[in-house]
Design a protein around this motif. Structure first.
Motif, PDB file in Angstrom:
ATOM      1  N   ILE A  40      57.135 -19.963 -46.350  1.00 39.08           N
ATOM      2  CA  ILE A  40      58.169 -20.749 -46.058  1.00 39.08           C
ATOM      3  C   ILE A  40      58.020 -22.332 -45.820  1.00 39.08           C
ATOM      4  O   ILE A  40      59.106 -22.887 -46.144  1.00 39.08           O
ATOM      5  CB  ILE A  40      58.656 -19.827 -44.761  1.00 39.08           C
ATOM      6  CG1 ILE A  40      58.970 -18.575 -45.063  1.00 39.08           C
ATOM      7  CG2 ILE A  40      59.762 -20.714 -44.211  1.00 39.08           C
ATOM      8  CD1 ILE A  40      59.378 -17.697 -43.855  1.00 39.08           C
ATOM      9  N   GLU A  41      57.042 -22.676 -45.295  1.00 34.07           N
ATOM     10  CA  GLU A  41      56.606 -24.108 -44.939  1.00 34.07           C
ATOM     11  C   GLU A  41      56.642 -24.753 -46.329  1.00 34.07           C
ATOM     12  O   GLU A  41      57.121 -25.691 -46.746  1.00 34.07           O
ATOM     13  CB  GLU A  41      55.573 -24.119 -44.116  1.00 34.07           C
ATOM     14  CG  GLU A  41      55.685 -24.003 -42.753  1.00 34.07           C
ATOM     15  CD  GLU A  41      54.547 -24.027 -41.737  1.00 34.07           C
ATOM     16  OE1 GLU A  41      53.346 -24.650 -42.476  1.00 34.07           O
ATOM     17  OE2 GLU A  41      54.353 -23.683 -40.823  1.00 34.07           O
ATOM     18  N   ALA A  42      55.854 -24.132 -47.267  1.00 37.83           N
ATOM     19  CA  ALA A  42      55.817 -24.666 -48.708  1.00 37.83           C
ATOM     20  C   ALA A  42      57.124 -24.847 -49.256  1.00 37.83           C
ATOM     21  O   ALA A  42      57.443 -25.781 -49.733  1.00 37.83           O
ATOM     22  CB  ALA A  42      54.718 -23.866 -49.431  1.00 37.83           C
ATOM     23  N   LYS A  43      57.704 -23.893 -49.173  1.00 40.68           N
ATOM     24  CA  LYS A  43      59.420 -23.833 -49.919  1.00 40.68           C
ATOM     25  C   LYS A  43      60.067 -24.951 -49.258  1.00 40.68           C
ATOM     26  O   LYS A  43      60.799 -25.634 -50.033  1.00 40.68           O
ATOM     27  CB  LYS A  43      59.897 -22.482 -49.724  1.00 40.68           C
ATOM     28  CG  LYS A  43      59.339 -21.348 -50.621  1.00 40.68           C
ATOM     29  CD  LYS A  43      59.693 -21.294 -52.059  1.00 40.68           C
ATOM     30  CE  LYS A  43      59.211 -20.324 -52.742  1.00 40.68           C
ATOM     31  NZ  LYS A  43      59.539 -20.255 -54.207  1.00 40.68           N
ATOM     32  N   THR A  44      59.968 -25.341 -47.835  1.00 38.86           N
ATOM     33  CA  THR A  44      60.817 -26.245 -47.178  1.00 38.86           C
ATOM     34  C   THR A  44      60.464 -27.474 -47.683  1.00 38.86           C
ATOM     35  O   THR A  44      61.272 -28.409 -48.019  1.00 38.86           O
ATOM     36  CB  THR A  44      60.408 -26.028 -45.819  1.00 38.86           C
ATOM     37  OG1 THR A  44      60.964 -24.670 -45.441  1.00 38.86           O
ATOM     38  CG2 THR A  44      61.361 -26.944 -44.950  1.00 38.86           C
ATOM     39  N   GLU A  45      58.944 -27.700 -47.967  1.00 43.41           N
ATOM     40  CA  GLU A  45      58.581 -29.057 -48.453  1.00 43.41           C
ATOM     41  C   GLU A  45      58.976 -29.186 -49.866  1.00 43.41           C
ATOM     42  O   GLU A  45      59.333 -30.341 -50.104  1.00 43.41           O
ATOM     43  CB  GLU A  45      56.840 -29.042 -48.297  1.00 43.41           C
ATOM     44  CG  GLU A  45      56.432 -29.181 -46.835  1.00 43.41           C
ATOM     45  CD  GLU A  45      57.236 -30.434 -46.157  1.00 43.41           C
ATOM     46  OE1 GLU A  45      56.999 -31.396 -46.684  1.00 43.41           O
ATOM     47  OE2 GLU A  45      57.414 -30.197 -45.038  1.00 43.41           O
ATOM     48  N   LEU A  46      59.139 -28.264 -50.712  1.00 43.00           N
ATOM     49  CA  LEU A  46      59.665 -28.322 -52.033  1.00 43.00           C
ATOM     50  C   LEU A  46      60.944 -28.737 -52.059  1.00 43.00           C
ATOM     51  O   LEU A  46      61.353 -29.579 -52.732  1.00 43.00           O
ATOM     52  CB  LEU A  46      59.228 -26.946 -52.909  1.00 43.00           C
ATOM     53  CG  LEU A  46      57.949 -26.828 -53.178  1.00 43.00           C
ATOM     54  CD1 LEU A  46      57.623 -25.576 -53.883  1.00 43.00           C
ATOM     55  CD2 LEU A  46      57.322 -28.049 -54.317  1.00 43.00           C
ATOM     56  N   VAL A  47      61.631 -28.010 -51.098  1.00 44.97           N
ATOM     57  CA  VAL A  47      63.206 -28.313 -51.178  1.00 44.97           C
ATOM     58  C   VAL A  47      63.427 -29.639 -50.836  1.00 44.97           C
ATOM     59  O   VAL A  47      64.173 -30.470 -51.168  1.00 44.97           O
ATOM     60  CB  VAL A  47      64.144 -27.378 -50.291  1.00 44.97           C
ATOM     61  CG1 VAL A  47      65.277 -27.662 -50.046  1.00 44.97           C
ATOM     62  CG2 VAL A  47      64.020 -26.094 -50.880  1.00 44.97           C
ATOM     63  N   LYS A  48      62.687 -30.289 -49.832  1.00 44.39           N
ATOM     64  CA  LYS A  48      62.727 -31.678 -49.332  1.00 44.39           C
ATOM     65  C   LYS A  48      62.519 -32.696 -50.506  1.00 44.39           C
ATOM     66  O   LYS A  48      63.087 -33.639 -50.515  1.00 44.39           O
ATOM     67  CB  LYS A  48      61.873 -31.913 -47.993  1.00 44.39           C
ATOM     68  CG  LYS A  48      62.309 -31.103 -46.803  1.00 44.39           C
ATOM     69  CD  LYS A  48      61.314 -31.704 -45.719  1.00 44.39           C
ATOM     70  CE  LYS A  48      61.679 -30.844 -44.430  1.00 44.39           C
ATOM     71  NZ  LYS A  48      60.645 -31.209 -43.317  1.00 44.39           N
ATOM     72  N   ASP A  50      62.533 -32.015 -53.647  1.00 42.04           N
ATOM     73  CA  ASP A  50      63.803 -31.784 -54.808  1.00 42.04           C
ATOM     74  C   ASP A  50      64.955 -32.724 -54.096  1.00 42.04           C
ATOM     75  O   ASP A  50      65.459 -33.429 -55.052  1.00 42.04           O
ATOM     76  CB  ASP A  50      64.133 -30.284 -54.915  1.00 42.04           C
ATOM     77  CG  ASP A  50      64.911 -30.249 -56.024  1.00 42.04           C
ATOM     78  OD1 ASP A  50      64.503 -30.993 -57.184  1.00 42.04           O
ATOM     79  OD2 ASP A  50      65.828 -29.337 -56.032  1.00 42.04           O
ATOM     80  N   ILE A  51      65.178 -32.430 -52.806  1.00 47.12           N
ATOM     81  CA  ILE A  51      66.497 -33.308 -52.379  1.00 47.12           C
ATOM     82  C   ILE A  51      66.248 -34.732 -52.501  1.00 47.12           C
ATOM     83  O   ILE A  51      67.140 -35.469 -52.861  1.00 47.12           O
ATOM     84  CB  ILE A  51      66.798 -32.653 -51.048  1.00 47.12           C
ATOM     85  CG1 ILE A  51      67.543 -31.469 -51.101  1.00 47.12           C
ATOM     86  CG2 ILE A  51      67.745 -33.647 -50.271  1.00 47.12           C
ATOM     87  CD1 ILE A  51      67.627 -30.600 -49.818  1.00 47.12           C
ATOM     88  N   THR A  52      65.205 -35.217 -52.197  1.00 45.16           N
ATOM     89  CA  THR A  52      64.881 -36.854 -52.101  1.00 45.16           C
ATOM     90  C   THR A  52      64.508 -37.325 -53.565  1.00 45.16           C
ATOM     91  O   THR A  52      65.352 -38.333 -53.567  1.00 45.16           O
ATOM     92  CB  THR A  52      63.326 -36.741 -51.277  1.00 45.16           C
ATOM     93  OG1 THR A  52      63.201 -36.345 -50.292  1.00 45.16           O
ATOM     94  CG2 THR A  52      63.026 -38.135 -51.184  1.00 45.16           C
ATOM     95  N   LYS A  53      64.252 -36.379 -54.443  1.00 48.48           N
ATOM     96  CA  LYS A  53      64.345 -36.817 -55.685  1.00 48.48           C
ATOM     97  C   LYS A  53      65.790 -37.171 -56.296  1.00 48.48           C
ATOM     98  O   LYS A  53      66.179 -37.874 -57.065  1.00 48.48           O
ATOM     99  CB  LYS A  53      63.630 -35.938 -56.592  1.00 48.48           C
ATOM    100  CG  LYS A  53      63.734 -36.396 -58.166  1.00 48.48           C
ATOM    101  CD  LYS A  53      62.828 -35.382 -58.862  1.00 48.48           C
ATOM    102  CE  LYS A  53      62.863 -35.727 -60.180  1.00 48.48           C
ATOM    103  NZ  LYS A  53      61.988 -34.852 -61.139  1.00 48.48           N
ATOM    104  N   LYS A  54      66.688 -36.058 -56.049  1.00 44.85           N
ATOM    105  CA  LYS A  54      68.026 -36.082 -56.470  1.00 44.85           C
ATOM    106  C   LYS A  54      68.659 -37.232 -55.730  1.00 44.85           C
ATOM    107  O   LYS A  54      69.635 -38.119 -56.322  1.00 44.85           O
ATOM    108  CB  LYS A  54      68.586 -34.606 -56.173  1.00 44.85           C
ATOM    109  CG  LYS A  54      68.404 -33.633 -57.150  1.00 44.85           C
ATOM    110  CD  LYS A  54      68.877 -32.238 -56.772  1.00 44.85           C
ATOM    111  CE  LYS A  54      68.452 -31.064 -57.708  1.00 44.85           C
ATOM    112  NZ  LYS A  54      69.023 -30.054 -57.683  1.00 44.85           N
ATOM    113  N   ILE A  55      68.373 -37.449 -54.577  1.00 46.10           N
ATOM    114  CA  ILE A  55      69.155 -38.636 -53.689  1.00 46.10           C
ATOM    115  C   ILE A  55      68.605 -40.073 -54.420  1.00 46.10           C
ATOM    116  O   ILE A  55      69.709 -40.906 -54.495  1.00 46.10           O
ATOM    117  CB  ILE A  55      68.733 -38.459 -52.351  1.00 46.10           C
ATOM    118  CG1 ILE A  55      69.568 -37.309 -51.614  1.00 46.10           C
ATOM    119  CG2 ILE A  55      69.105 -39.715 -51.567  1.00 46.10           C
ATOM    120  CD1 ILE A  55      69.255 -37.090 -50.270  1.00 46.10           C
ATOM    121  N   SER A  56      67.621 -40.055 -54.732  1.00 45.40           N
ATOM    122  CA  SER A  56      66.835 -41.291 -55.293  1.00 45.40           C
ATOM    123  C   SER A  56      67.608 -41.818 -56.628  1.00 45.40           C
ATOM    124  O   SER A  56      67.962 -42.786 -56.869  1.00 45.40           O
ATOM    125  CB  SER A  56      65.511 -41.404 -55.461  1.00 45.40           C
ATOM    126  OG  SER A  56      64.834 -40.430 -56.043  1.00 45.40           O
TER     127      SER A  56
END
Length: 131
Positions: A40-48, A50-56
């Motif tokens: 769950i922690e790894a998935k959360t980090e991957l989502v973060k 991915d979201i950071t990449k999309k925002i950039s």
């Protein structure tokens, strides 16, 4: 006075109590829970990430659009001034550029209203490899 504790003393009884199947189940449940939490922690980090990449990417596109709009504004102004110099009156250059933009606006609104949405849809679909 050297006393040794018997092999079945009170300090060893809890070890014997958990030494069999309950100990194995407890270890299995504990390790499974820890593994699930790690996933769950790894998935959360991957989502973060991915979201950071999309925002950039969105921020970069926004900056590029602003730069493009400023460049287009200066280009339009330059064209209007050039047409004004060629005609001898600066307001005529601005009038001609304004008429060109207004005619494009009315073309896409009144004459062919479906051209622009279809063009934008084709561009968006081609960017996602749809044909």
């Amino acid at each position: 006075m050297n006393r040794q504790t018997p092999p079945h003393s009170r300090t060893e009884q809890p070890k014997q109590k958990h030494a069999g199947l309950p100990k194995l189940l407890d270890d299995t449940v504990t390790s499974t829970f820890e593994d699930v939490m790690a996933i769950i922690e790894a998935k959360t980090e991957l989502v973060k990430i991915d979201i950071t990449k999309k925002i950039s990417i969105a921020a970069a596109l926004l900056i590029l659009v602003v730069v493009l709009l400023i460049g287009v504004a200066y280009l339009i102004t330059t064209m209007a001034l050039l047409l004004g110099e060629l005609t001898g009156h600066p307001f005529v250059g601005y009038l001609l550029i304004s008429l060109a933009f207004l005619s494009c606006f009315f073309f896409f609104i009144k004459i062919r209203p479906d051209v622009l949405p279809n063009l934008i849809q084709k561009i968006l679909l081609s960017s996602h490899d749809y044909k």
